[in-house]
Design a protein around this motif. Sequence first.
Motif, short mmCIF file in Angstrom:
data_model
loop_
_atom_site.label_atom_id
_atom_site.label_comp_id
_atom_site.label_asym_id
_atom_site.label_seq_id
_atom_site.Cartn_x
_atom_site.Cartn_y
_atom_site.Cartn_z
N ALA A 269 0.84 -1.21 0.00
CA ALA A 269 0.00 0.00 0.00
C ALA A 269 0.87 1.26 0.00
O ALA A 269 0.58 2.22 -0.71
N TRP A 270 1.95 1.26 0.78
CA TRP A 270 2.83 2.42 0.82
C TRP A 270 3.52 2.64 -0.52
O TRP A 270 3.64 3.76 -0.98
N GLY B 65 2.41 1.76 -3.39
CA GLY B 65 1.38 2.29 -4.28
C GLY B 65 1.09 3.75 -3.98
O GLY B 65 0.92 4.56 -4.90
N PHE B 66 1.03 4.11 -2.70
CA PHE B 66 0.77 5.50 -2.31
C PHE B 66 1.87 6.42 -2.82
O PHE B 66 1.60 7.57 -3.16
N THR B 67 3.10 5.94 -2.85
CA THR B 67 4.20 6.73 -3.38
C THR B 67 4.31 6.61 -4.89
O THR B 67 5.29 7.07 -5.47
N PRO C 213 4.13 -1.84 -6.57
CA PRO C 213 4.03 -2.53 -5.29
C PRO C 213 4.96 -3.74 -5.17
O PRO C 213 5.34 -4.12 -4.07
N THR D 243 -3.86 7.86 -3.59
CA THR D 243 -4.88 6.97 -3.05
C THR D 243 -5.18 5.84 -4.02
O THR D 243 -5.31 4.68 -3.63
N ALA E 199 -2.39 3.37 -3.78
CA ALA E 199 -2.50 2.52 -2.59
C ALA E 199 -3.55 1.44 -2.79
O ALA E 199 -3.35 0.28 -2.40
N GLY F 205 -2.07 -1.16 -4.99
CA GLY F 205 -1.13 -1.95 -4.18
C GLY F 205 -1.84 -2.96 -3.29
O GLY F 205 -1.40 -4.10 -3.16
#
Length: 148
Positions: free
Chosen positions: A11-12, A14-16, A20, A103, A106, A109
């Motif tokens: 998730a992190w 993907g957020f960045t 993933p 978002t 994330a 991800g």
Amino acid sequence: MTQPVSLAQAAWRGFTMRCPNCGKGHLFRRFLKVVDHCEVCGEDYTPQRADDFPAYLVIVVVGHVIVPALLAVEMAYAPPAWLQLAIWLPLTLFSSLALLQPTKGAIVGLQWQTGMHDFAESKHRRSTSSTKSTQSSNTTSLKSHALT
């Protein structure tokens, strides 16, 4: 051998807005268009189905920040309506646009790591290959230990 990616790490990444799987490749080719595959590790992202969920999450987060702030300013200072609109509308727009792509990354991800949609096939391949590489490294270490 590649380490398995945790849910939080996927998730992190993907957020960045990174892949993933490897954390190095770009996840987006345009603002909200996810790449077909990672240019670094080759992971396929065509199965992703984020749809409207990222937008809903952004609305909830931005709404829960902006509305209390707007009400606090209104109660404390009572500025004119034109000033409220001049402040809060652009702030809402820019914060929503700024959060939308991370978002969505994330969510992609999370889908990738949990094996949702057609990501289940690639997750099965990853787990099979990591199991095989673990078994082969264990066999190699046992053979080298037996030789000594």
